[in-house]
Design an enzyme around this catalytic site. Structure first.
Site, PDB file in Angstrom:
ATOM      1  N   ARG A 257     -49.239  35.862   3.101  1.00 11.92           N
ATOM      2  CA  ARG A 257     -49.574  37.191   3.632  1.00 11.92           C
ATOM      3  C   ARG A 257     -50.446  37.087   4.875  1.00 11.92           C
ATOM      4  O   ARG A 257     -50.293  37.850   5.828  1.00 11.92           O
ATOM      5  CB  ARG A 257     -50.241  38.017   2.531  1.00 11.92           C
TER       6      ARG A 257
ATOM      7  N   GLN B 251     -58.042  50.846   2.560  1.00 12.82           N
ATOM      8  CA  GLN B 251     -57.845  49.962   1.410  1.00 12.82           C
ATOM      9  C   GLN B 251     -57.188  48.667   1.869  1.00 12.82           C
ATOM     10  O   GLN B 251     -56.982  47.771   1.065  1.00 12.82           O
ATOM     11  CB  GLN B 251     -56.941  50.656   0.391  1.00 12.82           C
TER      12      GLN B 251
ATOM     13  N   VAL C 252     -56.437  45.069   3.547  1.00 13.59           N
ATOM     14  CA  VAL C 252     -57.235  43.851   3.689  1.00 13.59           C
ATOM     15  C   VAL C 252     -56.969  43.172   5.034  1.00 13.59           C
ATOM     16  O   VAL C 252     -57.585  42.160   5.354  1.00 13.59           O
ATOM     17  CB  VAL C 252     -56.980  42.880   2.505  1.00 13.59           C
TER      18      VAL C 252
ATOM     19  N   HIS D 180     -61.278  47.228  -0.175  1.00 14.50           N
ATOM     20  CA  HIS D 180     -60.684  46.135  -0.964  1.00 14.50           C
ATOM     21  C   HIS D 180     -60.845  44.782  -0.289  1.00 14.50           C
ATOM     22  O   HIS D 180     -60.078  43.850  -0.553  1.00 14.50           O
ATOM     23  CB  HIS D 180     -59.212  46.451  -1.278  1.00 14.50           C
TER      24      HIS D 180
ATOM     25  N   CYS E  28     -66.079  30.985  -1.720  1.00 17.42           N
ATOM     26  CA  CYS E  28     -65.899  30.124  -2.892  1.00 17.42           C
ATOM     27  C   CYS E  28     -65.780  30.979  -4.161  1.00 17.42           C
ATOM     28  O   CYS E  28     -66.559  31.908  -4.375  1.00 17.42           O
ATOM     29  CB  CYS E  28     -67.083  29.166  -3.003  1.00 17.42           C
TER      30      CYS E  28
ATOM     31  N   CYS F 249     -64.686  24.113  -1.812  1.00 19.97           N
ATOM     32  CA  CYS F 249     -65.961  24.578  -1.248  1.00 19.97           C
ATOM     33  C   CYS F 249     -66.813  23.363  -0.857  1.00 19.97           C
ATOM     34  O   CYS F 249     -67.008  22.455  -1.679  1.00 19.97           O
ATOM     35  CB  CYS F 249     -66.681  25.411  -2.298  1.00 19.97           C
TER      36      CYS F 249
ATOM     37  N   CYS G 134     -69.990  23.238  -3.452  1.00 17.28           N
ATOM     38  CA  CYS G 134     -69.927  22.973  -4.903  1.00 17.28           C
ATOM     39  C   CYS G 134     -68.567  22.435  -5.352  1.00 17.28           C
ATOM     40  O   CYS G 134     -68.358  22.251  -6.551  1.00 17.28           O
ATOM     41  CB  CYS G 134     -70.264  24.253  -5.679  1.00 17.28           C
TER      42      CYS G 134
ATOM     43  N   THR H  34     -50.913  55.832   1.655  1.00 14.88           N
ATOM     44  CA  THR H  34     -51.373  55.267   0.372  1.00 14.88           C
ATOM     45  C   THR H  34     -50.709  55.991  -0.785  1.00 14.88           C
ATOM     46  O   THR H  34     -50.521  57.205  -0.742  1.00 14.88           O
ATOM     47  CB  THR H  34     -52.910  55.326   0.226  1.00 14.88           C
ATOM     48  N   SER H  35     -50.394  55.189  -1.837  1.00 15.26           N
ATOM     49  CA  SER H  35     -49.822  55.780  -3.045  1.00 15.26           C
ATOM     50  C   SER H  35     -50.906  56.463  -3.877  1.00 15.26           C
ATOM     51  O   SER H  35     -50.591  57.176  -4.823  1.00 15.26           O
ATOM     52  CB  SER H  35     -49.123  54.698  -3.877  1.00 15.26           C
TER      53      SER H  35
HETATM   54  C1  BJW Z   1     -45.860  54.727   4.392  1.00 20.02           C
HETATM   55  C2  BJW Z   1     -45.041  54.004   5.161  1.00 20.02           C
HETATM   56  C3  BJW Z   1     -45.138  54.350   6.530  1.00 20.02           C
HETATM   57  C4  BJW Z   1     -44.651  53.238   3.204  1.00 20.02           C
HETATM   58  N1  BJW Z   1     -46.021  55.323   6.897  1.00 20.02           N
HETATM   59  N2  BJW Z   1     -46.720  55.639   4.649  1.00 20.02           N
HETATM   60  C5  BJW Z   1     -59.535  54.785 -13.344  1.00 20.02           C
HETATM   61  C6  BJW Z   1     -58.345  55.094 -13.929  1.00 20.02           C
HETATM   62  C7  BJW Z   1     -57.396  54.107 -14.175  1.00 20.02           C
HETATM   63  C8  BJW Z   1     -57.644  52.773 -13.822  1.00 20.02           C
HETATM   64  C9  BJW Z   1     -58.836  52.472 -13.242  1.00 20.02           C
HETATM   65  C10 BJW Z   1     -59.770  53.461 -13.016  1.00 20.02           C
HETATM   66  N3  BJW Z   1     -60.831  52.888 -12.402  1.00 20.02           N
HETATM   67  C11 BJW Z   1     -60.589  51.568 -12.245  1.00 20.02           C
HETATM   68  C12 BJW Z   1     -59.387  51.276 -12.763  1.00 20.02           C
HETATM   69  C13 BJW Z   1     -58.765  49.932 -12.808  1.00 20.02           C
HETATM   70  C14 BJW Z   1     -58.153  49.494 -11.492  1.00 20.02           C
HETATM   71  C15 BJW Z   1     -57.040  50.474 -11.132  1.00 20.02           C
HETATM   72  O1  BJW Z   1     -57.171  51.352 -10.313  1.00 20.02           O
HETATM   73  N4  BJW Z   1     -55.869  50.292 -11.712  1.00 20.02           N
HETATM   74  C16 BJW Z   1     -54.727  51.157 -11.379  1.00 20.02           C
HETATM   75  C17 BJW Z   1     -53.498  50.277 -11.100  1.00 20.02           C
HETATM   76  C18 BJW Z   1     -54.507  52.132 -12.476  1.00 20.02           C
HETATM   77  N5  BJW Z   1     -59.156  49.403 -10.453  1.00 20.02           N
HETATM   78  C19 BJW Z   1     -59.888  48.301 -10.286  1.00 20.02           C
HETATM   79  O2  BJW Z   1     -59.789  47.346 -11.023  1.00 20.02           O
HETATM   80  C20 BJW Z   1     -60.901  48.309  -9.150  1.00 20.02           C
HETATM   81  N6  BJW Z   1     -62.164  47.846  -9.615  1.00 20.02           N
HETATM   82  C21 BJW Z   1     -62.908  48.537 -10.440  1.00 20.02           C
HETATM   83  O3  BJW Z   1     -62.625  49.641 -10.811  1.00 20.02           O
HETATM   84  O4  BJW Z   1     -64.037  47.886 -10.805  1.00 20.02           O
HETATM   85  C22 BJW Z   1     -64.899  48.454 -11.781  1.00 20.02           C
HETATM   86  C23 BJW Z   1     -66.012  47.467 -11.988  1.00 20.02           C
HETATM   87  C24 BJW Z   1     -67.313  47.890 -11.825  1.00 20.02           C
HETATM   88  C25 BJW Z   1     -68.361  46.979 -12.032  1.00 20.02           C
HETATM   89  C26 BJW Z   1     -68.086  45.656 -12.382  1.00 20.02           C
HETATM   90  C27 BJW Z   1     -66.775  45.239 -12.529  1.00 20.02           C
HETATM   91  C28 BJW Z   1     -65.727  46.143 -12.329  1.00 20.02           C
HETATM   92  C29 BJW Z   1     -60.497  47.311  -8.059  1.00 20.02           C
HETATM   93  C30 BJW Z   1     -59.226  47.683  -7.402  1.00 20.02           C
HETATM   94  C31 BJW Z   1     -58.840  46.596  -6.382  1.00 20.02           C
HETATM   95  C32 BJW Z   1     -57.456  46.815  -5.828  1.00 20.02           C
HETATM   96  N7  BJW Z   1     -57.085  45.718  -5.057  1.00 20.02           N
HETATM   97  C33 BJW Z   1     -55.767  45.673  -4.425  1.00 20.02           C
HETATM   98  C34 BJW Z   1     -55.441  44.230  -4.096  1.00 20.02           C
HETATM   99  C35 BJW Z   1     -56.287  43.763  -2.904  1.00 20.02           C
HETATM  100  C36 BJW Z   1     -55.910  42.405  -2.477  1.00 20.02           C
HETATM  101  C37 BJW Z   1     -54.487  42.320  -2.018  1.00 20.02           C
HETATM  102  O5  BJW Z   1     -54.066  43.065  -1.109  1.00 20.02           O
HETATM  103  O6  BJW Z   1     -53.769  41.508  -2.591  1.00 20.02           O
HETATM  104  O7  BJW Z   1     -55.754  46.503  -3.254  1.00 20.02           O
HETATM  105  S1  BJW Z   1     -54.472  46.413  -5.422  1.00 20.02           S
HETATM  106  C38 BJW Z   1     -53.547  47.053  -4.065  1.00 20.02           C
HETATM  107  O8  BJW Z   1     -53.456  48.490  -4.186  1.00 20.02           O
HETATM  108  C39 BJW Z   1     -54.383  46.749  -2.811  1.00 20.02           C
HETATM  109  C40 BJW Z   1     -54.299  48.062  -2.087  1.00 20.02           C
HETATM  110  O9  BJW Z   1     -55.386  48.207  -1.191  1.00 20.02           O
HETATM  111  C41 BJW Z   1     -54.297  49.079  -3.199  1.00 20.02           C
HETATM  112  C42 BJW Z   1     -53.784  50.428  -2.806  1.00 20.02           C
HETATM  113  O10 BJW Z   1     -52.448  50.338  -2.457  1.00 20.02           O
HETATM  114  P1  BJW Z   1     -51.877  51.273  -1.306  1.00 20.02           P
HETATM  115  O11 BJW Z   1     -52.553  51.001  -0.031  1.00 20.02           O
HETATM  116  O12 BJW Z   1     -51.864  52.669  -1.781  1.00 20.02           O
HETATM  117  O13 BJW Z   1     -50.390  50.682  -1.164  1.00 20.02           O
HETATM  118  P2  BJW Z   1     -49.081  50.969  -2.021  1.00 20.02           P
HETATM  119  O14 BJW Z   1     -48.178  49.826  -1.775  1.00 20.02           O
HETATM  120  O15 BJW Z   1     -49.387  51.322  -3.415  1.00 20.02           O
HETATM  121  O16 BJW Z   1     -48.488  52.300  -1.373  1.00 20.02           O
HETATM  122  C43 BJW Z   1     -47.998  52.300  -0.062  1.00 20.02           C
HETATM  123  C44 BJW Z   1     -47.784  53.751   0.344  1.00 20.02           C
HETATM  124  O17 BJW Z   1     -47.400  53.754   1.707  1.00 20.02           O
HETATM  125  C45 BJW Z   1     -46.656  54.455  -0.435  1.00 20.02           C
HETATM  126  O18 BJW Z   1     -47.095  55.756  -0.821  1.00 20.02           O
HETATM  127  C46 BJW Z   1     -45.531  54.566   0.591  1.00 20.02           C
HETATM  128  O19 BJW Z   1     -44.737  55.734   0.422  1.00 20.02           O
HETATM  129  C47 BJW Z   1     -46.325  54.638   1.862  1.00 20.02           C
HETATM  130  N8  BJW Z   1     -45.598  54.191   3.065  1.00 20.02           N
HETATM  131  N9  BJW Z   1     -44.313  53.118   4.488  1.00 20.02           N
HETATM  132  C48 BJW Z   1     -46.786  55.939   5.953  1.00 20.02           C
HETATM  133  N10 BJW Z   1     -44.403  53.756   7.470  1.00 20.02           N
HETATM  134 ZN    ZN Z   2     -68.918  26.854  -3.944  1.00 19.05          ZN
END
Ligand code: BJW
Ligand code: ZN
Length: 263
Positions: free
Chosen positions: A74, A105, A107, A123, A131, A159, A162, A200-201
């Site tokens: 990526r 959101q 990266v 994110h 590390c 790293c 460590c 965003t979805s």
């Molecule tokens: C176009 C287009 C064009 C296409 N023009 N549009 C409450 C309820 C339920 C669950 C939870 C909750 N709170 C927390 C959770 C758990 C979890 C979560 O949300 N799970 C869900 C799946 C239900 N959340 C977490 O775990 C978060 N952490 C957390 O809550 O921590 C609590 C905590 C506190 C204290 C200590 C410990 C913990 C962390 C979430 C991290 C998400 N990370 C990711 C991966 C990042 C790294 C990587 O990229 O690999 O982030 S997941 C992934 O989804 C990525 C994105 O940023 C994120 C959002 O996705 P996005 O941007 O919406 O993309 P898509 O692909 O989903 O959608 C694309 C959109 O574009 C679509 O709508 C298309 O139609 C559109 N599109 N072409 C305009 N040309």
């Molecule tokens: Zn380290």
């Protein structure tokens, strides 16, 4: 591609009278730069894995070379990509409104490369690995990774402090968002009068709370997305289409500021 937008007067007025606009972006904004969205179908080696199953600390612990290889693939895509007209339109919007906050959101660093400043990255950042064991920041060697199109496993670097494995600087499922950037995003949602959610979805929390917080504080909400999302009923206006087409046309029409691509 250009687009003649017919805009409701209420939306034009919302832009012209806004004191603070917040733009909240997701993977769709980078899609037209050639960076696949998170939920797009993946190809090659990655087609066998659900992205949600790779983006966890547990996946990295179980198979670091698989997960690091995915992020190298990526990173290679992002480094070859360039900002698109959607990123550029957000930069132009900033010149027309008294205050703007950009909360992403994504990266990748395409907002910054387009010229947006102080972007809150909820994110994390692909380009800032650290590390997995001790958190020490790590720097990629200069140059482009040259990952095969089909993907491959790559053992993560060690790293220097460590000998732990280096991990990407992103926020995985189950991990907390960076506290300062989340606080800035909360302030931007609660303090704006126009909240634009684009590409965003809105399925991942807590980021997906931001449009709801903004609406709850009295902001008007504009959504730009080619597909339906969970925010369709919350938004005051839904502009259906690609960000790289709709955003430049919108800024051009509202502020009489045509970009070279909408010209
Ligand atoms: C176009 C287009 C064009 C296409 N023009 N549009 C409450 C309820 C339920 C669950 C939870 C909750 N709170 C927390 C959770 C758990 C979890 C979560 O949300 N799970 C869900 C799946 C239900 N959340 C977490 O775990 C978060 N952490 C957390 O809550 O921590 C609590 C905590 C506190 C204290 C200590 C410990 C913990 C962390 C979430 C991290 C998400 N990370 C990711 C991966 C990042 C790294 C990587 O990229 O690999 O982030 S997941 C992934 O989804 C990525 C994105 O940023 C994120 C959002 O996705 P996005 O941007 O919406 O993309 P898509 O692909 O989903 O959608 C694309 C959109 O574009 C679509 O709508 C298309 O139609 C559109 N599109 N072409 C305009 N040309
Ligand atoms: Zn380290």
């Amino acid at each position: 591609m250009s687009l003649d937008l017919i805009l409701p007067d209420s939306l034009v007025k919302a832009f012209k009278t806004a004191r603070h606009v917040t733009v909240f972006t997701g993977a769709g904004v980078s899609a037209e730069s050639g960076v696949p969205t998170f939920r797009d179908a993946h190809t090659g080696l990655w087609a066998r894995f659900e992205p949600t199953a790779l983006a966890t600390p547990e996946a990295f612990e179980a198979d670091p070379a698989l997960v690091w290889g995915w992020y190298e693939w990526r990173r290679s895509r992002v480094m070859r990509a360039a900002p698109n007209p959607a990123h550029e339109a957000i930069v132009r919007l900033a010149r027309h409104v008294p205050a703007i906050s950009v909360v992403t959101q994504n990266v990748d660093d395409l907002h910054e490369r387009a010229g947006s400043r102080s972007v809150a990255h909820l994110h994390g950042r692909l380009m800032q690995p650290r590390c997995f064991a001790c958190g020490t920041p790590w720097r990629y060697p200069d140059g482009m990774p040259n990952e095969p199109e089909d993907g491959r496993r790559v053992t993560p670097p060690e790293c220097p402090e460590c000998a732990g494995p280096i991990r990407p600087g992103v926020v995985w499922f189950g991990e907390p968002l960076p506290a300062d950037e989340w606080l800035r995003a909360l302030g931007a949602a609660a303090g704006c009068d126009l909240f634009i959610t684009v590409g965003t979805s809105a399925m991942v929390y807590p980021a997906a709370e931001l449009p709801r917080i903004a609406a709850g504080q009295g902001a008007r909400v504009l959504q730009i997305n080619p597909q339906a999302t969970a925010l369709d009923s919350l938004a005051d206006w839904n502009l259906v289409g690609a960000a790289g087409v709709v955003l430049p046309a919108l800024i051009g029409a509202v502020f009489d500021d045509a970009s070279p691509t909408t010209g």
